[in-house]
Design a protein around this motif. Structure first.
Motif, PDB file in Angstrom:
ATOM      1  N   ARG A  82      10.274   0.977  15.104  1.00 24.32           N
ATOM      2  CA  ARG A  82      10.330   0.598  13.693  1.00 24.32           C
ATOM      3  C   ARG A  82      10.926   1.724  12.853  1.00 24.32           C
ATOM      4  O   ARG A  82      11.748   1.489  11.969  1.00 24.32           O
ATOM      5  CB  ARG A  82       8.933   0.253  13.171  1.00 24.32           C
ATOM      6  CG  ARG A  82       8.228  -0.889  13.923  1.00 24.32           C
ATOM      7  CD  ARG A  82       6.777  -0.971  13.478  1.00 24.32           C
ATOM      8  NE  ARG A  82       6.135   0.334  13.648  1.00 24.32           N
ATOM      9  CZ  ARG A  82       4.979   0.670  13.059  1.00 24.32           C
ATOM     10  NH1 ARG A  82       4.363  -0.188  12.258  1.00 24.32           N
ATOM     11  NH2 ARG A  82       4.449   1.870  13.258  1.00 24.32           N
ATOM     12  N   ILE A  83      10.512   2.952  13.152  1.00 25.38           N
ATOM     13  CA  ILE A  83      11.018   4.107  12.410  1.00 25.38           C
ATOM     14  C   ILE A  83      12.498   4.316  12.714  1.00 25.38           C
ATOM     15  O   ILE A  83      13.292   4.627  11.825  1.00 25.38           O
ATOM     16  CB  ILE A  83      10.205   5.362  12.760  1.00 25.38           C
ATOM     17  CG1 ILE A  83       8.747   5.196  12.297  1.00 25.38           C
ATOM     18  CG2 ILE A  83      10.824   6.605  12.114  1.00 25.38           C
ATOM     19  CD1 ILE A  83       7.829   6.326  12.721  1.00 25.38           C
ATOM     20  N   ASP A 191       3.683   0.189   4.151  1.00 22.03           N
ATOM     21  CA  ASP A 191       2.908   1.231   4.829  1.00 22.03           C
ATOM     22  C   ASP A 191       3.825   2.182   5.594  1.00 22.03           C
ATOM     23  O   ASP A 191       3.626   3.405   5.583  1.00 22.03           O
ATOM     24  CB  ASP A 191       1.894   0.598   5.787  1.00 22.03           C
ATOM     25  CG  ASP A 191       0.766  -0.127   5.050  1.00 22.03           C
ATOM     26  OD1 ASP A 191       0.593   0.123   3.842  1.00 22.03           O
ATOM     27  OD2 ASP A 191       0.071  -0.949   5.692  1.00 22.03           O
ATOM     28  N   LEU A 192       4.822   1.626   6.279  1.00 26.68           N
ATOM     29  CA  LEU A 192       5.734   2.439   7.078  1.00 26.68           C
ATOM     30  C   LEU A 192       6.535   3.399   6.191  1.00 26.68           C
ATOM     31  O   LEU A 192       6.629   4.598   6.491  1.00 26.68           O
ATOM     32  CB  LEU A 192       6.699   1.530   7.858  1.00 26.68           C
ATOM     33  CG  LEU A 192       7.706   2.238   8.770  1.00 26.68           C
ATOM     34  CD1 LEU A 192       6.997   2.808   9.985  1.00 26.68           C
ATOM     35  CD2 LEU A 192       8.807   1.282   9.203  1.00 26.68           C
ATOM     36  N   LEU A 193       7.074   2.887   5.109  1.00 20.81           N
ATOM     37  CA  LEU A 193       7.896   3.721   4.237  1.00 20.81           C
ATOM     38  C   LEU A 193       7.059   4.735   3.468  1.00 20.81           C
ATOM     39  O   LEU A 193       7.530   5.842   3.190  1.00 20.81           O
ATOM     40  CB  LEU A 193       8.696   2.840   3.274  1.00 20.81           C
ATOM     41  CG  LEU A 193       9.710   1.894   3.938  1.00 20.81           C
ATOM     42  CD1 LEU A 193      10.456   1.086   2.883  1.00 20.81           C
ATOM     43  CD2 LEU A 193      10.682   2.651   4.821  1.00 20.81           C
ATOM     44  N   THR A 194       5.832   4.376   3.158  1.00 18.99           N
ATOM     45  CA  THR A 194       4.935   5.324   2.489  1.00 18.99           C
ATOM     46  C   THR A 194       4.556   6.456   3.432  1.00 18.99           C
ATOM     47  O   THR A 194       4.495   7.627   3.034  1.00 18.99           O
ATOM     48  CB  THR A 194       3.665   4.614   1.994  1.00 18.99           C
ATOM     49  OG1 THR A 194       4.022   3.612   1.037  1.00 18.99           O
ATOM     50  CG2 THR A 194       2.704   5.607   1.345  1.00 18.99           C
ATOM     51  N   ALA A 195       4.320   6.111   4.693  1.00 21.26           N
ATOM     52  CA  ALA A 195       3.913   7.112   5.690  1.00 21.26           C
ATOM     53  C   ALA A 195       5.088   8.008   6.105  1.00 21.26           C
ATOM     54  O   ALA A 195       4.868   9.110   6.619  1.00 21.26           O
ATOM     55  CB  ALA A 195       3.338   6.420   6.922  1.00 21.26           C
ATOM     56  N   HIS A 196       6.313   7.550   5.873  1.00 25.52           N
ATOM     57  CA  HIS A 196       7.489   8.318   6.294  1.00 25.52           C
ATOM     58  C   HIS A 196       8.469   8.429   5.124  1.00 25.52           C
ATOM     59  O   HIS A 196       9.541   7.803   5.122  1.00 25.52           O
ATOM     60  CB  HIS A 196       8.161   7.646   7.495  1.00 25.52           C
ATOM     61  CG  HIS A 196       7.279   7.571   8.698  1.00 25.52           C
ATOM     62  ND1 HIS A 196       7.139   8.622   9.577  1.00 25.52           N
ATOM     63  CD2 HIS A 196       6.470   6.569   9.149  1.00 25.52           C
ATOM     64  CE1 HIS A 196       6.276   8.265  10.530  1.00 25.52           C
ATOM     65  NE2 HIS A 196       5.861   7.040  10.292  1.00 25.52           N
TER      66      HIS A 196
END
Length: 211
Positions: A82-83, A191-196
């Motif tokens: 995903r990343i 969540d993914l973009l916030t975490a990265h």
């Protein structure tokens, strides 16, 4: 007596022609060979010594742009598929925004076959990434990997051709759209973009390093 400056060599002339074509076609996508030659400060004869016709010149612009896209695709990897997809979408958007002419030409149906061949390494990267994401449960599995990869590619084409590259949220839209097609919900994308936060489509192209 005035001394004539030495003629530019073939390599320099070719570079001048390509630069003139980029700048001219960015203003007028239908600019003629005559206009491009005048912008380059060269004769039509000199231009035709490097390119057989206007289509050959455009194909060269697509090829040089594709080399950059393929290089970006080869430079990005993360254990989390995903990343990887998010970073790839962000970096490619950034590149497309800076070479919008090449991106627009590549999306032109007239040159679709040449574009597909030039971008073959990038397409293989996306296909491999989709298979990896499906195998580890990151991406949707209701579609076969080749179909999902093609959907991601077509959606990316649509976003590039329909979104204003100067819009403040254009990059974010591009990344979110690609992740959504891959099967992530809007909450998962948030969540993914916030975490990265390093996944930044406006960052310089050389900032993202291999994970």
């Amino acid at each position: 007596m005035t001394t004539r400056a030495p003629r530019r060599d073939a390599v320099e002339n070719r570079a001048v022609i390509l630069a003139a074509a980029r700048s001219t076609l960015a203003v007028d996508p239908y600019a003629s060979i005559d206009v491009i030659a005048r912008t380059a400060g060269l004769s039509r004869r000199t231009l035709y010594g490097h390119f057989d016709d206007r289509d050959a010149l455009i194909r060269e612009l697509i090829s040089t742009g594709a080399q950059r896209f393929n290089s970006i695709a080869a430079s990005i990897y993360d254990e989390d598929a995903r990343i990887t997809l998010a970073r790839l979408a962000a970096r490619l958007w950034h590149e497309a925004a800076h070479v919008h002419l090449a991106a627009a030409l590549a999306l032109d149906e007239t040159h679709v076959e040449h574009t597909a061949a030039a971008l073959a390494p990038l397409r293989r990267t996306v296909a491999d990434l989709v298979r990896r994401g499906q195998e580890d449960g990151s991406f949707r599995t209701d579609l076969a990997a080749p179909t999902l990869a093609r959907l991601i590619e077509e959606m990316a084409r649509t976003v590039v051709s329909r979104t204003d590259a100067t819009s403040s949220d254009a990059a974010d839209v591009a990344v979110r759209t690609v992740l959504s097609i891959a099967g992530l919900s809007w909450r998962e994308i948030d969540d993914l973009l916030t975490a990265h936060p390093d996944i930044d489509a406006t960052a310089p192209a050389d900032r993202t390093a291999r994970a």
